[in-house]
Scaffold this active site. Structure first.
Site, PDB file in Angstrom:
ATOM      1  N   ASP A 320      -3.319  -5.346   3.130  1.00 45.08           N
ATOM      2  CA  ASP A 320      -4.579  -5.289   4.393  1.00 45.08           C
ATOM      3  C   ASP A 320      -5.788  -5.002   3.966  1.00 45.08           C
ATOM      4  O   ASP A 320      -6.104  -4.544   2.889  1.00 45.08           O
ATOM      5  CB  ASP A 320      -3.895  -4.516   5.232  1.00 45.08           C
ATOM      6  CG  ASP A 320      -4.089  -4.794   6.750  1.00 45.08           C
ATOM      7  OD1 ASP A 320      -5.190  -5.752   7.007  1.00 45.08           O
ATOM      8  OD2 ASP A 320      -3.259  -4.495   7.901  1.00 45.08           O
ATOM      9  N   GLU A 516      -6.483  -2.735  17.317  1.00 42.11           N
ATOM     10  CA  GLU A 516      -6.519  -1.652  16.093  1.00 42.11           C
ATOM     11  C   GLU A 516      -7.149  -0.270  16.641  1.00 42.11           C
ATOM     12  O   GLU A 516      -6.693   0.030  17.788  1.00 42.11           O
ATOM     13  CB  GLU A 516      -7.431  -2.178  14.781  1.00 42.11           C
ATOM     14  CG  GLU A 516      -6.670  -3.634  14.291  1.00 42.11           C
ATOM     15  CD  GLU A 516      -7.177  -3.831  13.113  1.00 42.11           C
ATOM     16  OE1 GLU A 516      -7.013  -3.081  12.230  1.00 42.11           O
ATOM     17  OE2 GLU A 516      -7.507  -4.961  12.779  1.00 42.11           O
TER      18      GLU A 516
END
Length: 821
Positions: A320, A516
């Protein structure tokens, strides 16, 4: 994919660690894990022979290049002539030529430019095409005019794997239509604590439903793999993510630590992966998060022993966004540990150049073994061959006519209708009868951004407008048309006002867009401060008007007061662009029946109070009414179950580009006070403008420019900060002075002059000031009742960017600034 500051989040994780039990073991016992296998059709003997030959001819520089992925904002196609990277991605705020609103044709052109350079043979005659990845997580959400589906939480409410397969198929066709062959989806998280800002990316708290959807979505995106044949031009590679337990972190902290045993890790969080692997998922993404203190990007037991060993995964594992930099002993430009742990491709969006150099050196000196390097390269090449990216087996993608096709929009409309969950319908106020006078109001009624949520056009999705999805309908537009078609009239009202009393009012409200860690919250209370939406509901109800509440959110929240104030309450989640799907269910046609009944049921429990994890549900998983039900929901308890002020933070007022609950950011000038959070990203407020900007991460700062006397203020419910005062805390502000001018800082209504500090600050660089709380208390501020911890006032000429403000313990003797005049 995440776009956040590792240092900030590492700090948050550290604070959480101090307040929690000691972590357990992060040791993997592979024999305890479920067995799975990538299908044999993922490759074939002829392809493996070609890969053998290619690896034998590749230079070590080319091999290392395959392991590194850069973002389009930090690399050009021409760079590939010097640095032979294997992959390019477009992050949440990245678009072709810096334009987030580029067309599908522009995307295809950009991908083609990168691919063309990668296909130029190097000195050894070897050319390897890049693979291009994008976050298409609820449709091809980066492209205006694409088909936008409900976020995963809404799809989970539909409980329909066949619908999920069709959604995957549509999404793949539109991604491929823009020339791209890889999406970072599906998310297989199983959220356990809904304070997590990514909860809406999870389908359900039920691991079985997640597993069923994993299989369906992978098959929809990729199609069934066929031996000896590449994935065709209307399908793309899927990514099962984020491995593992990103939905199980302590206190729901994004990028936090899952402090659970191996049995729970497997039973709750791993069940989607065998299904995805068996269905042929070509890639898996590692999670930012940790398991019992060990970052997943560096956990060999998880990445190699469990995933590649026991579960037989034959594709490649991608990292990521700079996640490797969080592994112990690593930085974003140097991390051989992550490769040796089993990561095959490192997402190094802006750090790729330094990472390439260090990885190359480590591959040459043996810190990264030749066997591990070749294994990673083989896995990446295997996927590229399966996607038909090499010249001899080239698969064409780029049919832009697929983007936003009418038949695709019809499936999105169906998905919206199936995602709705009816929690309450007292008196049978729904469906709205034919011929009714309908008032439509609320902040979400005519707001495409609130419908769409995060990960839409931009990372946070805050600046989405109807113009981005002209083939869509806001809820107001859809309701208006449906009501008129049924012989009634509809009126849009900004604040619930009306001239002629309506027969029914539809109030559309809920969470503003986030993605997020910016969506992490401390409790599940919907509006802990300034409950404006509840006020509108109560006002309409007091006027004798039947009220329908349509709640837009990325998670179930404590909304008992709002449910009590409404006759009907609909959980609409984040439905996307096709508002017509909501009208199909809520509004009866001329025959008195709605086009569709409610069929959705809760994929997560709905809380009875503001605590999380949910100790007792108000409505359990699987709850959902239909029009055939005659259930009356009684008055619900409005007890929060927590000391909201004590639980909500009294130390962090602004970070990550926004005010942190319960604090709200407002601007005040001669024209009054306006709340910033509900405004577009770039807004003028008379004498003071506010704009979200990038400082060290995406949209992590708020830029303010004064053209006259004005101030911005962070305010909320009265908080007791006497404990912080007694422990010698100070108010800290991290800011960047863009232009010097007169400025004052107030805390609890007591102000100090910061003009000299502003003038002395290094222009254009982030700097920190700290003012002891005792300064404000000595000046008369009541720290037992602080409702406005930060107010910065200025005048024409002042410009600054706020990055962070909080209170923290200080170990130094700081002087107080001069008092403001």
């Amino acid at each position: 994919m995440a776009l956040a500051m590792a240092l900030l989040l590492a700090g948050s994780a550290g604070m959480a660690m101090a307040d929690s039990p000691a972590p357990g073991s992060a040791t993997v016992h592979p024999d305890r894990w479920p067995e799975a296998n990538s299908p044999a059709a993922i490759t074939d003997a002829a392809t493996e022979a070609r890969i053998d030959a290619l690896i034998a001819h590749m230079t070590i520089e080319q091999k290392v290049g395959q392991l590194i992925q850069a973002d389009i904002s930090a690399i050009t196609p021409e760079d590939l002539e010097t640095w032979p990277l294997g992959s390019i991605l477009a992050g949440g705020n990245s678009g072709p030529n810096g334009n987030e609103r580029s067309s599908a044709a522009d995307w295809a052109k950009l991908v083609g430019a990168f691919r063309a350079v990668s296909l130029k043979p190097q000195a050894n005659g070897v050319a390897i095409p890049i693979i291009f990845g994008v976050d298409a997580v609820h449709g091809h959400n980066n492209v205006p005019g694409a088909t936008l589906f409900p976020h995963n939480i809404g799809l989970g409410a539909a409980h329909d794997p066949e619908l999920i397969r069709r959604i995957g198929q549509v999404t793949a066709a539109e991604i491929a239509g823009s020339g791209i062959e890889w999406t970072f989806a599906p998310t297989l998280a199983v959220p356990q604590d809904l304070r997590w800002g990514r909860s809406y990316e999870g389908y359900s708290s039920d691991p079985k439903l997640v597993a069923d959807y994993a299989k369906a979505m992978v098959l929809g995106l990729q199609g069934p793999l066929v031996a000896g044949r590449p994935v065709d031009g209307t399908h793309v590679a899927a990514t099962a993510k984020h491995f593992l337990a990103d939905g199980g972190t302590f206190e729901g902290k994004d990028q936090g630590d899952a402090r659970i045993g191996e049995a729970e890790l497997i039973a709750k969080h791993a069940q989607g992966y065998p299904a995805a692997i068996d269905a042929g998922a070509l890639t898996v993404m590692a999670s930012f998060s940790s398991w019992n203190g060990v970052k997943n990007h560096g956990n060999k037991g998880l990445l190699t022993d469990a995933l590649k060993g026991r579960m037989g995964f034959q594709g490649f594992v991608v990292g990521d966004w700079n996640g490797h930099g969080q592994v112990a002993g690593c930085s974003v430009t140097d991390c051989p540990q992550t490769i040796m742990a089993g990561l095959d491709m490192i997402m190094a969006p802006d750090s790729w150049k330094g990472l390439y150099a260090s990885t190359l050196a480590e591959a040459k000196d043996g810190r990264i073994t030749a066997a591990r390097l070749d294994d990673a390269v083989r896995r990446i090449l295997r996927v590229k061959y399966k996607l038909g990216l090499f010249d001899a087996r080239h698969v064409d993608r780029g049919d832009v006519s697929a983007v936003g096709a009418p038949e695709h929009l019809a499936i999105a409309r169906e998905a919206v209708a199936k995602s709705l969950v009816l929690l309450k319908n007292n008196g049978g106020v729904l469906p709205i009868r034919p011929g009714a006078r309908v008032l439509v109001t609320g902040p979400g009624a005519d707001d495409m951004a609130m419908q769409a949520g995060g990960w839409t056009i931009s990372w946070q999705g805050t600046d989405v407008t109807h113009a981005d999805f002209p083939n869509g309908q806001t809820i107001w537009e859809a309701m208006d048309r449906a009501v008129r078609d049924a012989g009634g009239t509809a009126t849009l009202s900004a604040g619930g006002a009306y001239v002629e009393k309506p027969d029914v009012a539809v109030v559309v409200f809920g969470e503003r867009p986030y993605a997020e860690f910016q969506g992490d919250v401390p409790t599940l209370d919907y509006q802990p401060a300034e409950a404006k939406d509840l006020a509108v509901l109560k006002k309409l109800k007091a006027g004798g008007i039947p009220v329908v509440a349509v709640f837009l959110s990325g998670r179930p929240l404590f909304t008992n007061p709002e449910i009590n104030a409404a006759d009907a309450f609909v959980a609409a989640w984040l439905p996307g662009s096709q508002g017509a799907g909501i009208a199909d269910v809520l509004v009866a046609q001329r025959d008195g029946k709605a086009a569709r009944d409610f069929t959705g049921t809760l994929p997560f429990a709905w809380p009875a109070d503001a605590r999380s994890p949910i100790e007792k549900p108000e409505f359990a998983v699987g709850y959902g009414l239909t029009y055939a039900d005659r259930k009356t929901v009684p008055h619900l308890s409005e007890n929060l179950g927590v000391d909201i002020v004590a639980m909500l933070n009294v130390t962090n007022f602004f970070s990550g580009g926004r005010a942190r609950a319960p604090w709200l950011l407002s601007i005040i000038d001669a024209g009054g006070s306006r709340q910033v959070e509900s405004a577009p990203v770039d807004s003028s407020y008379g004498l003071l403008s506010a704009r979200s900007v990038d400082v060290a991460a995406q949209e992590d700062g708020k830029s303010f420019v004064w053209t006259g006397p004005a101030s911005f203020r962070l305010a909320g419910p009265p908080a007791d900060m006497t404990r912080q005062l007694g422990n010698s805390f100070a108010l800290r502000i991290d800011w960047r002075i863009d232009a010097a001018g007169p400025a004052t800082l107030a805390f609890g209504g007591r102000a100090f002059d910061l003009t000299a500090l502003v003038a002395a600050a290094p222009a254009g660089k982030v700097a920190t000031i700290k003012v002891p709380l005792r300064c404000f208390a000595d000046a008369g501020a009541d720290l037992g009742h602080v409702d406005a911890p930060v107010t910065i006032a200025g005048d024409k000429g002042l410009a600054l960017t706020l990055v962070n403000t909080n209170v923290e313990a200080v170990g130094e003797n700081l002087a107080c600034p001069p008092a403001a005049k």
